[in-house]
Design an enzyme around this catalytic site. Sequence first.
Site, PDB file in Angstrom:
ATOM      1  N   ASP A 181       0.957  -8.129  11.317  1.00 36.48           N
ATOM      2  CA  ASP A 181       0.571  -7.171  10.274  1.00 36.48           C
ATOM      3  C   ASP A 181       1.387  -7.503   9.033  1.00 36.48           C
ATOM      4  O   ASP A 181       2.604  -7.727   9.115  1.00 36.48           O
ATOM      5  CB  ASP A 181       0.835  -5.729  10.734  1.00 36.48           C
ATOM      6  CG  ASP A 181       0.129  -4.715   9.831  1.00 36.48           C
ATOM      7  OD1 ASP A 181      -0.737  -3.986  10.335  1.00 36.48           O
ATOM      8  OD2 ASP A 181       0.439  -4.655   8.612  1.00 36.48           O
TER       9      ASP A 181
ATOM     10  N   ASP B 137       0.247  -0.081  13.512  1.00 37.32           N
ATOM     11  CA  ASP B 137       0.684   1.154  14.186  1.00 37.32           C
ATOM     12  C   ASP B 137       1.004   0.910  15.658  1.00 37.32           C
ATOM     13  O   ASP B 137       1.581   1.769  16.320  1.00 37.32           O
ATOM     14  CB  ASP B 137      -0.360   2.262  14.022  1.00 37.32           C
ATOM     15  CG  ASP B 137      -1.717   1.872  14.590  1.00 37.32           C
ATOM     16  OD1 ASP B 137      -1.812   1.533  15.779  1.00 37.32           O
ATOM     17  OD2 ASP B 137      -2.704   1.919  13.827  1.00 37.32           O
TER      18      ASP B 137
ATOM     19  N   ASP C 257       1.289 -12.618   6.522  1.00 40.62           N
ATOM     20  CA  ASP C 257      -0.142 -12.682   6.241  1.00 40.62           C
ATOM     21  C   ASP C 257      -0.895 -13.237   7.452  1.00 40.62           C
ATOM     22  O   ASP C 257      -0.706 -14.393   7.839  1.00 40.62           O
ATOM     23  CB  ASP C 257      -0.343 -13.588   5.010  1.00 40.62           C
ATOM     24  CG  ASP C 257      -1.794 -13.638   4.555  1.00 40.62           C
ATOM     25  OD1 ASP C 257      -2.704 -13.541   5.412  1.00 40.62           O
ATOM     26  OD2 ASP C 257      -2.017 -13.771   3.346  1.00 40.62           O
ATOM     27  N   GLY C 258      -1.766 -12.422   8.020  1.00 45.43           N
ATOM     28  CA  GLY C 258      -2.487 -12.813   9.224  1.00 45.43           C
ATOM     29  C   GLY C 258      -3.389 -14.024   9.023  1.00 45.43           C
ATOM     30  O   GLY C 258      -3.541 -14.862   9.921  1.00 45.43           O
TER      31      GLY C 258
ATOM     32  N   ASP D  55     -10.554  -1.025   6.019  1.00 44.03           N
ATOM     33  CA  ASP D  55     -11.937  -1.262   5.609  1.00 44.03           C
ATOM     34  C   ASP D  55     -12.093  -2.591   4.851  1.00 44.03           C
ATOM     35  O   ASP D  55     -11.140  -3.094   4.268  1.00 44.03           O
ATOM     36  CB  ASP D  55     -12.412  -0.131   4.691  1.00 44.03           C
ATOM     37  CG  ASP D  55     -12.482   1.195   5.431  1.00 44.03           C
ATOM     38  OD1 ASP D  55     -12.509   1.177   6.669  1.00 44.03           O
ATOM     39  OD2 ASP D  55     -12.499   2.241   4.764  1.00 44.03           O
TER      40      ASP D  55
ATOM     41  N   GLN E  74       0.827  -1.204   0.000  1.00 40.88           N
ATOM     42  CA  GLN E  74       0.000   0.000   0.000  1.00 40.88           C
ATOM     43  C   GLN E  74       0.863   1.256   0.000  1.00 40.88           C
ATOM     44  O   GLN E  74       2.071   1.204   0.228  1.00 40.88           O
ATOM     45  CB  GLN E  74      -0.938  -0.003   1.221  1.00 40.88           C
ATOM     46  CG  GLN E  74      -0.203  -0.286   2.539  1.00 40.88           C
ATOM     47  CD  GLN E  74      -1.089  -0.944   3.597  1.00 40.88           C
ATOM     48  OE1 GLN E  74      -2.313  -0.975   3.477  1.00 40.88           O
ATOM     49  NE2 GLN E  74      -0.475  -1.464   4.636  1.00 40.88           N
TER      50      GLN E  74
ATOM     51  N   ASP F 221      -7.738  -5.689  13.851  1.00 40.95           N
ATOM     52  CA  ASP F 221      -7.534  -4.240  13.766  1.00 40.95           C
ATOM     53  C   ASP F 221      -7.127  -3.936  12.325  1.00 40.95           C
ATOM     54  O   ASP F 221      -5.970  -3.673  12.022  1.00 40.95           O
ATOM     55  CB  ASP F 221      -6.438  -3.857  14.757  1.00 40.95           C
ATOM     56  CG  ASP F 221      -6.182  -2.360  14.783  1.00 40.95           C
ATOM     57  OD1 ASP F 221      -6.830  -1.619  14.029  1.00 40.95           O
ATOM     58  OD2 ASP F 221      -5.295  -1.945  15.564  1.00 40.95           O
ATOM     59  N   SER F 222      -8.124  -3.988  11.442  1.00 46.21           N
ATOM     60  CA  SER F 222      -7.835  -3.960  10.008  1.00 46.21           C
ATOM     61  C   SER F 222      -8.305  -2.668   9.362  1.00 46.21           C
ATOM     62  O   SER F 222      -8.984  -1.853   9.976  1.00 46.21           O
ATOM     63  CB  SER F 222      -8.557  -5.123   9.335  1.00 46.21           C
ATOM     64  OG  SER F 222      -9.946  -4.861   9.282  1.00 46.21           O
TER      65      SER F 222
END
Lengths: 287, 287
Positions: free
Chosen positions: A112, A92, A143-144, A165, A37, A162-163
Amino acid sequence: MSERLDDSWFTEIFSSEGSAFSLKVTEKLHDVQSAYQHLEVYATETFGNLMLLDGCVMLTDRDNFLYHEMMAHPALFTHADPKRVVIIGGGDCGTLREVLKHSGVEKVTQIDIDEEVTKASERFFPALTASNGDPRAELLFEDGVKWVDAASEGSVDVIIIDSTDPVGPAEGLFKVDFLAKCHRLLREGGVMVQQSESPLYHSGSIIRELREDMKKAGFTSVATLPFPQPVYPSGWWSATLAGKGVDVNAFREDATGGADFALDYYSAGIHRGALSLPPFMHRLLKD
Amino acid sequence: MSERLDDSWFTEIFSSEGSAFSLKVTEKLHDVQSAYQHLEVYATETFGNLMLLDGCVMLTDRDNFLYHEMMAHPALFTHADPKRVVIIGGGDCGTLREVLKHSGVEKVTQIDIDEEVTKASERFFPALTASNGDPRAELLFEDGVKWVDAASEGSVDVIIIDSTDPVGPAEGLFKVDFLAKCHRLLREGGVMVQQSESPLYHSGSIIRELREDMKKAGFTSVATLPFPQPVYPSGWWSATLAGKGVDVNAFREDATGGADFALDYYSAGIHRGALSLPPFMHRLLKD
């Protein structure tokens, strides 16, 4: 007809809702295209630092306490004795910090996919990563979903999703097969919690579907807790809890007063209040 | 660096807070310069109609229920037996409608200085003015402060200050002399409620000062109730109640269930929850 925002403003448009939110920025601090991203950090005039992922607001210094406290403490005070916690996403590290405030927690694994998020948080949101050196914390960058697949059945007390959207990279985290994998990973009495978008915008869609899917995945109870979150669409957000053989509409209210850490938003009263949904939500959720 | 809003968006900038909120509009429906302010109505893509006063968002079809219910029902369910109610401001009549849902109320007088607001509401927000023909409702268009001056001491049960922000025309409604006049107007056991801005932005300033001024004006108890309000600055708003010889931190919880009207946001659980302030507010309010 209205005021115009010049180049000194960052704007996020929520197209499907016909609304937008803007913050006045003073400086770009960071810009990196990771493997997953586009990550940017800005200094703002009044909200401290601002982190964006693919142009969407993730957090600011000023108001992230609302989200992070509500992603951690309701689930941890609902579980009878949480010792083993897993966070999917949450790069974060703000949620991790809140979880580590619970002295009974023995191990927290945060998975994460994107290490750049944690690196940026260490540099630009150091308060959030201050507990990363805690010996109980394990930070993985992978990869979770695969991690959850490989983990032992019934080995975890609390799972926190805690992702971002439920479109793009995080879409799979809202699907019933993933929820079923979380259910499998939890011990009996386990609790999962997932960020679940806006009560105003999504009660009749994302939130309702998530709750239905949690039940399909085997969870015996669900509860959606609304809370304010000024920088997210509509300024109103929610966390949805699901229990494996435990009622997530109740919590260890006595323990909250005995916790030896200070919080800014969460309290027993806030938790109790958040468990009372407004009537329009009950109707849309078809409870 | 970010998305840009074209001419099809209305934007309100909250300069002192470095944030802005925008709605996509489809048509201008109304534009009038009254003796007091510039009033506009727009059709929006997703929030129904939007009313602006001097460029500030007053209300939309989609989310005004949050504000209007929280301005009316907490005060009315706190007073032991409200019969005589006065609304200062509130020209859109949304608060009036909520008050009239209480069958025990015998008379409600709404005093808004600007008749253009009510006229616009009748045309563009007919749901809000649907109860204006109720024989218990009296609509006056004059200076609310003068009306309060002239009214008989101890003649009112509940006063609702449904005003614009404490800058400009409504500034006087936040001052201690006006609060003292409200105190004088109330019967013993009376309750006043005032919209009191954003918990995030104003807890250490406007809200704290208002609470202190209410006590200086003679009120024996105060309570600030936060609630979500997406179209207002920060998306989070508050109403502050003050009691004349009555504790506004308690309410007739049993009566809320017996009320024979349907609501979208307010419930006993929501009221109870709103009475539990987050820790950061307690600190800023110096309770």
